[in-house]
Scaffold this active site. Structure first.
Site, PDB file in Angstrom:
ATOM      1  N   CYS A 133     -12.456  50.522  10.993  1.00 53.07           N
ATOM      2  CA  CYS A 133     -12.954  50.775  12.553  1.00 53.07           C
ATOM      3  C   CYS A 133     -12.640  51.861  13.273  1.00 53.07           C
ATOM      4  O   CYS A 133     -11.299  51.954  12.988  1.00 53.07           O
ATOM      5  CB  CYS A 133     -12.437  49.314  13.473  1.00 53.07           C
ATOM      6  SG  CYS A 133     -12.964  49.409  15.108  1.00 53.07           S
ATOM      7  N   ASP A 192     -20.787  57.720  17.730  1.00 50.49           N
ATOM      8  CA  ASP A 192     -19.813  56.422  17.862  1.00 50.49           C
ATOM      9  C   ASP A 192     -20.514  55.556  18.661  1.00 50.49           C
ATOM     10  O   ASP A 192     -21.041  56.051  19.692  1.00 50.49           O
ATOM     11  CB  ASP A 192     -18.706  56.690  17.840  1.00 50.49           C
ATOM     12  CG  ASP A 192     -17.794  55.591  17.827  1.00 50.49           C
ATOM     13  OD1 ASP A 192     -18.043  54.553  17.126  1.00 50.49           O
ATOM     14  OD2 ASP A 192     -16.855  55.313  18.867  1.00 50.49           O
ATOM     15  N   SER A 193     -20.338  54.305  18.850  1.00 47.86           N
ATOM     16  CA  SER A 193     -20.484  53.376  19.982  1.00 47.86           C
ATOM     17  C   SER A 193     -19.838  53.750  21.238  1.00 47.86           C
ATOM     18  O   SER A 193     -20.182  53.419  22.240  1.00 47.86           O
ATOM     19  CB  SER A 193     -20.293  51.977  19.551  1.00 47.86           C
ATOM     20  OG  SER A 193     -18.767  51.973  19.192  1.00 47.86           O
ATOM     21  N   CYS A 208     -19.062  55.574  13.359  1.00 45.10           N
ATOM     22  CA  CYS A 208     -18.821  54.183  14.040  1.00 45.10           C
ATOM     23  C   CYS A 208     -18.968  53.350  12.579  1.00 45.10           C
ATOM     24  O   CYS A 208     -20.022  53.276  11.824  1.00 45.10           O
ATOM     25  CB  CYS A 208     -19.911  53.751  14.764  1.00 45.10           C
ATOM     26  SG  CYS A 208     -20.032  51.903  15.319  1.00 45.10           S
ATOM     27  N   GLU A 261      -8.011  50.941  23.450  1.00 43.70           N
ATOM     28  CA  GLU A 261      -8.459  51.592  24.657  1.00 43.70           C
ATOM     29  C   GLU A 261      -7.516  51.252  25.774  1.00 43.70           C
ATOM     30  O   GLU A 261      -7.349  52.487  26.510  1.00 43.70           O
ATOM     31  CB  GLU A 261      -9.889  51.101  25.054  1.00 43.70           C
ATOM     32  CG  GLU A 261     -11.082  51.314  23.928  1.00 43.70           C
ATOM     33  CD  GLU A 261     -12.340  51.424  24.251  1.00 43.70           C
ATOM     34  OE1 GLU A 261     -12.628  51.198  25.529  1.00 43.70           O
ATOM     35  OE2 GLU A 261     -12.962  51.825  23.439  1.00 43.70           O
ATOM     36  N   HIS A 289     -11.094  52.426  16.013  1.00 39.24           N
ATOM     37  CA  HIS A 289      -9.915  52.372  16.870  1.00 39.24           C
ATOM     38  C   HIS A 289      -8.677  51.978  16.157  1.00 39.24           C
ATOM     39  O   HIS A 289      -7.578  52.351  16.761  1.00 39.24           O
ATOM     40  CB  HIS A 289     -10.321  51.272  18.052  1.00 39.24           C
ATOM     41  CG  HIS A 289     -11.336  51.660  18.985  1.00 39.24           C
ATOM     42  ND1 HIS A 289     -12.511  51.842  18.605  1.00 39.24           N
ATOM     43  CD2 HIS A 289     -11.236  51.725  20.422  1.00 39.24           C
ATOM     44  CE1 HIS A 289     -13.204  52.044  19.739  1.00 39.24           C
ATOM     45  NE2 HIS A 289     -12.553  51.869  20.911  1.00 39.24           N
TER      46      HIS A 289
HETATM   47  N1  DGL Z   1     -17.107  51.948  16.701  1.00 38.16           N
HETATM   48  C1  DGL Z   1     -16.828  50.561  16.415  1.00 38.16           C
HETATM   49  C2  DGL Z   1     -16.536  50.653  14.766  1.00 38.16           C
HETATM   50  O1  DGL Z   1     -15.856  51.426  14.222  1.00 38.16           O
HETATM   51  C3  DGL Z   1     -15.799  49.794  17.413  1.00 38.16           C
HETATM   52  C4  DGL Z   1     -16.296  49.696  18.566  1.00 38.16           C
HETATM   53  C5  DGL Z   1     -17.174  48.953  18.863  1.00 38.16           C
HETATM   54  O2  DGL Z   1     -17.260  47.567  18.626  1.00 38.16           O
HETATM   55  O3  DGL Z   1     -18.361  49.611  19.179  1.00 38.16           O
HETATM   56  O4  DGL Z   1     -16.998  49.471  14.174  1.00 38.16           O
END
Ligand code: DGL
Length: 266
Positions: free
Chosen positions: A184, A10-11, A73, A152, A186
């Site tokens: 997403c 993931d990011s 992600c 977060e 989060h």
């Molecule tokens: N992990 C990203 C997503 O699911 C969200 C956080 C980011 O913008 O990197 O799109």
């Protein structure tokens, strides 16, 4: 081969919601997680840059000898799936298709909303995936970039989050959707605030939970399930210093995490 870990990336931290869903569904599987915490967020970045990052992320997981790659992600799944598939040399499962399928199963009025980062929404990937399966389904998308820092920050039951959710989701309430994809990593953390801003009959689809079922099916199809009944090994790697990840991560993972390793060069 079967005892090798599943690689998840993931990011940053959000992909831990996917690890949580995977561990619940596949409790015997070893997992290696990589979060690109040095370069998060990906959501506001261009597809070109996200594709470069995704390439490096998957190379790291491959170097760990994973048997499968899961793109937790949504942003990477939306704009760089082909890059990851070309690079991985093992089966790849991404979050868009499982979430799209689940939404189609859930919608009765054939009106589906999708919320995600700017990159995910601009890519049109969810709308495309849904229309490929059922061309009659209408899709309404809304980017909700502030949800990422709010999750977060831990502002789960916070009046600011409730206000932001109302503001972002109001246009979707006008479209009379009956199903909403949390597109997403989060957003499952903010599920309560999102549900409260929508009509009570709207079904929320957690793309992370949906992906776990696809991973299970892919493991069975390739005969890659880990037969071991021993406690699995979960390893966590990040590209920035681990302290913040370890602290916030437990909220996303739903339990304690153990040692987090830093990888340099990202
Ligand atoms: N992990 C990203 C997503 O699911 C969200 C956080 C980011 O913008 O990197 O799109």
């Amino acid at each position: 081969m079967n005892a090798k870990p599943i690689g998840v990336f993931d990011s940053g931290i959000g992909g831990l919601t996917v690890v949580r869903a995977l561990s619940a569904r596949l409790p015997n599987e070893n997992i290696v997680y990589f979060g690109d915490t040095a370069r998060v967020p990906y959501g506001p970045k261009s597809p070109t840059v996200v594709r470069e990052y995704a390439m490096q992320d998957v190379d790291f997981l491959v170097s760990k000898g994973v048997k499968m790659v899961v793109i937790a992600c949504n942003t990477v799944s939306a704009v760089a799936l082909d890059v990851v598939q070309n690079r991985a040399r093992v089966p790849v499962v991404a979050v868009i298709l499982p979430g799209a399928r689940e939404a189609i199963r859930a919608t009765k009025k054939k009106r589906v909303g999708i919320i995600g980062t700017v990159a995910t929404v601009n890519s049109g990937a969810y709308a495309h995936a849904i229309r490929q399966i059922d061309a009659d389904v209408q899709v309404f998308a809304q980017a909700c970039p502030l949800f990422v820092p709010l999750a977060e920050e831990g502002w789960i039951d916070h009046r600011v989050t409730a206000l932001v959710a109302k503001e972002y989701l109001f246009p979707l309430t006008l479209e009379k959707i009956d199903t909403l994809i949390l597109g997403c990593t989060h957003y499952p953390v903010l599920r309560g605030a999102i549900a409260a801003a929508m009509d009570p009959h709207v079904t929320l689809i957690d793309s992370g939970a949906a992906v776990a079922a696809d991973v299970e099916a892919a493991l069975d199809e390739k005969k890659l399930r880990n037969p071991s009944r021993q406690k699995p090994n979960l390893e966590f790697y990040v590209s920035d210093l681990p302290a913040r990840f370890a602290e916030i991560g437990e909220r996303f993972l739903g339990r304690t995490m153990g040692r987090v390793h830093r990888v340099s060069g990202f």
